[in-house]
Design a protein around this motif. Structure first.
Motif, mmCIF file in Angstrom:
data_model
loop_
_atom_site.group_PDB
_atom_site.id
_atom_site.type_symbol
_atom_site.label_atom_id
_atom_site.label_comp_id
_atom_site.label_asym_id
_atom_site.label_seq_id
_atom_site.Cartn_x
_atom_site.Cartn_y
_atom_site.Cartn_z
ATOM 1 N N GLY A 476 -1.666 5.290 7.406
ATOM 2 C CA GLY A 476 -2.010 4.931 6.039
ATOM 3 C C GLY A 476 -1.031 5.448 5.010
ATOM 4 O O GLY A 476 0.103 5.849 5.317
ATOM 5 N N ASP A 477 -1.472 5.473 3.758
ATOM 6 C CA ASP A 477 -0.599 5.859 2.655
ATOM 7 C C ASP A 477 -0.123 7.300 2.766
ATOM 8 O O ASP A 477 1.018 7.615 2.404
ATOM 9 C CB ASP A 477 -1.334 5.674 1.324
ATOM 10 C CG ASP A 477 -1.399 4.224 0.896
ATOM 11 O OD1 ASP A 477 -0.671 3.407 1.482
ATOM 12 O OD2 ASP A 477 -2.181 3.898 -0.014
ATOM 13 N N SER A 504 1.878 1.797 5.347
ATOM 14 C CA SER A 504 1.223 1.996 4.048
ATOM 15 C C SER A 504 0.131 0.954 3.848
ATOM 16 O O SER A 504 0.095 -0.091 4.497
ATOM 17 C CB SER A 504 2.244 1.900 2.910
ATOM 18 O OG SER A 504 2.742 0.573 2.798
ATOM 19 N N GLU A 505 -0.748 1.265 2.913
ATOM 20 C CA GLU A 505 -1.859 0.369 2.596
ATOM 21 C C GLU A 505 -1.569 -0.344 1.283
ATOM 22 O O GLU A 505 -0.906 0.195 0.398
ATOM 23 C CB GLU A 505 -3.150 1.181 2.476
ATOM 24 C CG GLU A 505 -3.490 1.967 3.739
ATOM 25 C CD GLU A 505 -4.470 3.100 3.471
ATOM 26 O OE1 GLU A 505 -4.935 3.217 2.329
ATOM 27 O OE2 GLU A 505 -4.751 3.871 4.407
ATOM 28 N N SER A 506 -2.095 -1.558 1.150
ATOM 29 C CA SER A 506 -1.916 -2.298 -0.094
ATOM 30 C C SER A 506 -2.739 -1.630 -1.183
ATOM 31 O O SER A 506 -3.915 -1.331 -0.990
ATOM 32 C CB SER A 506 -2.385 -3.748 0.083
ATOM 33 O OG SER A 506 -1.619 -4.386 1.083
#
Length: 710
Positions: A476-477, A504-506
């Motif tokens: 994830g981020d 990464s996450e939107s």
């Protein structure tokens, strides 16, 4: 006895909830002993707020009949409905097609019911007096009753005062006959209505202990607004009025009245001398939200205070007297011993806002609490870390904040994100990096580490460099920002940036991640950017800012003349204008830069900007010389009026203010007109820009006032 209600085709009429076929039954219930529920329902149907409906006008004669019927139990209810109808019409309620008929019906209603001012039933008389405030030609009927009225004198003098037919002589007569209840009512109505009667405020203060009940202070503030200032000032020495009650009354007054801000701040500071430990949380909760305005009301986008003219600095900036007042108040507050961690935290924040160095010792004392304290500021519950973040001078207080955050994260590890927010604006240092490492693997902490590694890598020493590389990379981020940090501190391996993007996450921050990646040569970044600008679907939680970032990266070599325009970039930029939301300023700036080097695109760009009635687009048109000052001001004023009172106002005021400044620089003769147009937003006493937020409304008002100034 009512005339037959069924002579009306009620189903062909409408009220607030649709067909009006339920009106006759409710009107008939006003004749019965249990009439109150029917009156309440009829009010919500026929006169809800500032609305009037066809069924309302048709129901009036039947309500008049109820009011005139000595046997009807709900006469006062019918009169209250008629008064509510008059009040609604006075505010312009009702559709245009109904206005003439509704006004004529009100006049007929008044002629029918005002003689009831002499009715033998005191409840009916009271209802007539209350309704009479909104009925045409009521003052004469009510004035005739002043000499003989006893039982319903209070509603009568209230009505006459609101009708502006009550003066100082009338008030003297009430004093002389010992009718304190009527004196208080008239004085209250004087302040509430704005009908000035000399001595009214003094009467309220004098009689306050006898009538103080049911949130009376709060009701006075809501009714009178800024006119309540002399009453609140006088109540400071009245027995029974507590420091806490006065503190919140002053706060709430500043919340609704701009003119009351300075007296509210000064009075709250003065209350510090009277406060005991039990008053501390109430006083500080009210005080903290107005204190920063004594220090910093500088307009958005304005120059530093010392570069502004003296007269501009005097309005909204801390004066020498205010500094001295803050110092005296700080001494008064510092002598108090808080009774709880919440009180200790509030005291620390108040002293911080005052610029008093004693805040730090109180802040350290808070760390003995078992958990992060929450306390009230301006009626909202705020955690200690967020309160410090909102009010700290990060340059001045940076070292103390870093030390405090280190101890707080150690004491309350689960609060790391809150303390990282506090540290986001303090000057970079190795000590800051060490504290952020304590908070890792918090996403906020690792993202801030990446920013530091990008902008100021020198603050990372050997120990912190090694510690960052020893951290395991999650998904994830958080993992993405950790990979970015590690890559920036090393050789900037393109593969690390590419991997960071993949995991990464939107959501928020992806535009920043993309921009950092673009500073390191990598073919992968262009592929990602092309994908972002050509997508036909977009997640509802995803910011358009990442598309703007992608376009900036793709167009950077175009702007320097090093590369031709990528085929999808121009249509993507045009399409983004309609959906950019908060990312619109970045998109517009990019478009203006692009047409400067590719003038053949300018006609299409200008046409797209003209379709956007947003101040951001108007400012861009001014820069390109394609909008007249009159039209620019028209659009800026319209945008401000539409955004006032909504969440959009904070992002509307800065560009609108620049549009106004630009237009008036070219056409100073337009200043009186635009100043008059914006007077309700800028010069009015009501907080119309940001209702319920003293700090935000004051800053935005100051920004607009500066834009309008010569």
């Amino acid at each position: 006895m009512l005339n037959p209600l069924d002579t009306v085709d009620w189903s062909s009429l409408t009220h607030a909830f649709g067909e009006a076929d339920d009106v006759p039954g409710l009107v008939a219930q006003l004749l019965e002993d249990e009439w109150q529920d029917a009156a309440d329902e009829l009010t919500s149907m026929l006169v809800p707020g500032d609305e009037v409906f066809p069924a309302t006008v048709v129901a009036l004669p039947f309500l008049v009949e109820v009011a005139l019927d000595p046997e009807a139990a709900g006469r006062s209810g019918a009169l209250q409905l008629l008064g509510a109808y008059g009040e609604s019409l006075s505010r312009g309620a009702g559709p245009d097609f109904l206005r003439a008929e509704a006004t004529a019906a009100l006049r007929e209603t008044a002629q029918a019911v005002l003689p009831l001012a002499a009715d033998p039933n005191p409840e009916v008389r009271a209802a007539v007096y209350q309704a009479g405030v909104w009925l045409p030609e009521a003052a004469w009927f009510l004035r005739e009753r002043l000499e003989g009225e006893q039982d319903s004198l209070v509603p009568l003098v209230e009505a006459l005062t609101r009708l502006r037919d009550f003066d100082a002589g009338d008030l003297d007569r009430l004093r002389s006959i010992g009718r304190d209840d009527a004196v208080f009512a008239a004085a209250w109505a004087s302040l509430a209505s704005g009908h000035e009667i000399p001595g009214a405020a003094d009467d309220l203060v004098r009689l306050w202990p006898a009538f103080d009940r049911d949130d009376l202070l709060g009701r006075l503030v809501r009714a009178a607004g800024g006119r309540a200032v002399p009453v609140l000032s006088g109540l400071g020495g009245v027995a029974g009025v507590t420091v806490g009650e006065l503190a919140w009354a002053w706060h709430d007054l500043a919340l609704v009245s701009r003119a009351a801000l300075e007296p509210a701040r000064d009075s709250l500071l003065a209350l510090a001398d009277r406060a005991g430990a039990a008053d501390l949380e109430d006083l500080l909760g009210a005080l903290i939200s107005v204190l920063p305005l004594a220090v910093d009301s500088r307009p958005v986008d304005s120059p530093p205070a010392d570069s502004r003219p003296a007269d501009a600095r005097a309005d909204g900036f801390r004066s020498a007297d205010a500094v001295a007042g803050n110092s005296r108040a700080a001494d008064s507050l510092a002598r108090l011993v808080p009774e709880s961690p919440e009180g200790e935290a509030a005291l620390a924040v108040a002293l911080l806002v005052m610029g008093d160095g004693r805040w730090a010792s109180h802040a350290r004392a808070v760390l003995a609490a078992p958990e992060l304290p929450y306390f009230g500021i301006g009626g909202a519950s705020v955690d200690f870390a967020s309160a410090l973040a909102g009010f700290a001078d990060h340059d001045r207080d940076g070292p103390e904040l870093v030390a405090l955050a280190r101890a707080a994260i150690t004491a309350w590890p689960t609060t790391a994100d809150s303390w990282t927010e506090l540290l986001g604006r303090v000057p970079a240092s190795t000590a800051l990096v060490e504290v952020l490492l304590l908070a890792a693997p918090s996403k906020a902490a690792v993202r801030l580490l990446a920013r530091l590694a990008f902008a100021q890598p020198a603050v990372f020493d050997g120990a912190t460099h090694s510690a960052i590389h020893d951290l395991p990379v999650p998904g994830g981020d958080t993992g993405a920002w950790l990979l970015i940090t590690q890559a920036l501190l090393d050789s900037g391996d393109p593969a690390a940036f590419s991997r960071a993007w993949r995991i990464s996450e939107s959501g928020p921050g992806e535009d920043e991640l993309l921009r950092i990646w673009a500073t390191h040569t990598s073919p992968g970044v262009d592929v990602v950017c092309l994908d972002l600008i050509t997508r036909t679907t977009w997640g509802m939680y995803r910011s358009r800012a990442v598309q703007v970032a992608a376009l900036e990266i793709l167009l950077a070599p175009v702007l320097t003349g090093a590369q031709d325009l990528p085929e999808p970039a121009w249509p993507a930029l045009l399409g983004l204008l309609e959906v950019a939301g908060g990312a619109l300023p970045g998109a517009v700036r990019l478009g203006n830069r692009l047409v400067a080097v590719r003038p053949e695109l300018c006609p299409e760009w200008l046409a797209a900007l003209h379709r956007l009635p947003d101040p951001v687009a108007v400012e861009a048109l001014q820069a390109l010389g394609d909008i007249a000052p009159e039209r620019a001001l028209e659009l800026a004023v319209a945008g401000l009026r539409e955004a006032a009172g909504t969440r959009r106002i904070a992002e509307t005021v800065p560009p609108a203010s620049r549009v106004i400044r630009n237009a008036l620089a070219d056409r100073p003769d337009l200043r009186p007109g635009v100043t008059a147009d914006l007077a309700p937003l800028v010069a009015g006493d009501e907080r119309t820009l940001v209702p319920g937020d003293i700090r935000a409304d004051t800053h935005l008002q100051c920004t607009l006032a500066t834009a309008l100034s010569p």
